[in-house]
Design a protein around this motif. Structure first.
Motif, PDB file in Angstrom:
ATOM      1  N   ALA A 162     -43.363 -14.745  -0.246  1.00  9.43           N
ATOM      2  CA  ALA A 162     -42.516 -13.731  -0.738  1.00  9.43           C
ATOM      3  C   ALA A 162     -43.068 -13.516  -2.128  1.00  9.43           C
ATOM      4  CB  ALA A 162     -41.211 -14.088  -0.716  1.00  9.43           C
ATOM      5  N   GLU A 163     -43.274 -14.422  -3.023  1.00  9.05           N
ATOM      6  CA  GLU A 163     -43.803 -14.226  -4.590  1.00  9.05           C
ATOM      7  C   GLU A 163     -45.010 -13.385  -4.451  1.00  9.05           C
ATOM      8  OE1 GLU A 163     -44.189 -17.461  -6.965  1.00  9.05           O
ATOM      9  OE2 GLU A 163     -42.323 -18.429  -6.528  1.00  9.05           O
ATOM     10  N   ALA A 164     -46.114 -13.830  -3.661  1.00  5.35           N
ATOM     11  CA  ALA A 164     -47.356 -13.239  -3.385  1.00  5.35           C
ATOM     12  C   ALA A 164     -47.223 -11.630  -3.151  1.00  5.35           C
ATOM     13  CB  ALA A 164     -48.104 -13.835  -2.331  1.00  5.35           C
ATOM     14  N   THR A 165     -46.288 -11.492  -2.157  1.00  2.00           N
ATOM     15  CA  THR A 165     -46.018  -9.978  -1.850  1.00  2.00           C
ATOM     16  C   THR A 165     -45.226  -9.147  -2.828  1.00  2.00           C
ATOM     17  OG1 THR A 165     -43.859 -10.445  -0.700  1.00  2.00           O
ATOM     18  CG2 THR A 165     -45.902 -10.638   0.807  1.00  2.00           C
ATOM     19  N   ARG A 166     -44.644  -9.975  -3.680  1.00  2.00           N
ATOM     20  CA  ARG A 166     -43.957  -9.210  -4.910  1.00  2.00           C
ATOM     21  C   ARG A 166     -44.963  -8.916  -6.010  1.00  2.00           C
ATOM     22  NH1 ARG A 166     -39.412 -12.656  -4.277  1.00  2.00           N
ATOM     23  NH2 ARG A 166     -40.275 -13.727  -6.028  1.00  2.00           N
ATOM     24  N   GLY A 167     -46.445  -9.610  -5.942  1.00  2.00           N
ATOM     25  CA  GLY A 167     -47.344  -9.675  -7.294  1.00  2.00           C
ATOM     26  C   GLY A 167     -46.802 -10.451  -8.047  1.00  2.00           C
ATOM     27  N   ASP A 168     -46.113 -11.234  -7.958  1.00  2.00           N
ATOM     28  CA  ASP A 168     -45.934 -12.598  -8.929  1.00  2.00           C
ATOM     29  C   ASP A 168     -46.811 -13.608  -8.949  1.00  2.00           C
ATOM     30  OD1 ASP A 168     -43.727 -10.947  -9.487  1.00  2.00           O
ATOM     31  OD2 ASP A 168     -42.216 -12.241  -8.474  1.00  2.00           O
ATOM     32  N   ALA A 169     -47.606 -13.683  -7.871  1.00  2.00           N
ATOM     33  CA  ALA A 169     -48.580 -14.743  -7.702  1.00  2.00           C
ATOM     34  C   ALA A 169     -49.730 -14.308  -8.516  1.00  2.00           C
ATOM     35  CB  ALA A 169     -48.752 -15.231  -6.339  1.00  2.00           C
ATOM     36  N   PRO A 170     -50.611 -15.592  -8.956  1.00  2.00           N
ATOM     37  CA  PRO A 170     -51.858 -15.358  -9.525  1.00  2.00           C
ATOM     38  C   PRO A 170     -52.793 -14.720  -8.785  1.00  2.00           C
ATOM     39  CG  PRO A 170     -51.371 -17.526  -9.565  1.00  2.00           C
ATOM     40  CD  PRO A 170     -50.066 -16.930  -8.899  1.00  2.00           C
TER      41      PRO A 170
END
Length: 170
Positions: A162-170
């Motif tokens: 979910a973080e990756a799809t929001r763009g929060d992941a590196p």
């Protein structure tokens, strides 16, 4: 009061049909409700059925906002055919979550801790919680209701995705 041990998937107490509670006002039932409430608070859950604490009786607790509700010998009836998918987890299956289809609206009835007949209606998340806990009284896990097991995952992995799809992941 005591924090009770939560049965995990694989324990036989979770696979059978729970027995009716003849007297919700009995001292042992009052103690069980208090202990289940403490256990639920300690575990950080929103619902807990008696079989989950090794007691094969028709009883569950659920949170609806700040209120803690108790229902003995529950009966649930969908109010229409509308269903929706939603994420569920379970204290008896720690670390996993899955998307489960549930009725969106239902009527419920049973007895309260004083033995009085109570009724109500629930929709959305509250209806989902009631159905999930009621399933435990019949030996049913949310996994058994899932239609697409690709929508099952470890809570940590789902959060990362979910973080990756929001763009929060590196």
């Amino acid at each position: 009061m005591a924090i009770l041990k939560i049965a995990r998937m694989g324990h036989p107490v979770l696979l059978g049909e729970a027995a009716p509670v003849p007297d919700p006002t009995a001292p042992d039932m009052r103690r069980l409700v208090r202990d289940m409430a403490e256990t639920l608070a300690d575990a950080g859950g929103v619902g807990l059925a008696a079989p989950q604490v090794h007691v094969p009786l028709r009883l569950f607790l659920w949170r609806d906002g700040p209120a803690l509700n108790v229902l003995f010998n529950p009966e649930l009836t969908p109010l229409d055919d509308a269903m929706e998918l939603g994420w569920e987890g379970c204290l008896s299956i720690p670390g996993l979550r899955g998307q489960v289809p549930r009725f969106t609206r239902l009527a419920w009835s049973g007895q309260d801790a004083e033995g009085n007949r109570v009724t109500g209606e629930a929709e959305g998340f509250a209806a989902r919680v009631l159905q999930h806990e009621n399933d435990h009284l019949y030996g049913i896990f949310y996994l058994m209701r899932m239609e697409d097991l690709s929508m099952l995952g470890f809570t940590e992995e789902l959060a990362r995705a979910a973080e990756a799809t929001r763009g929060d992941a590196p």
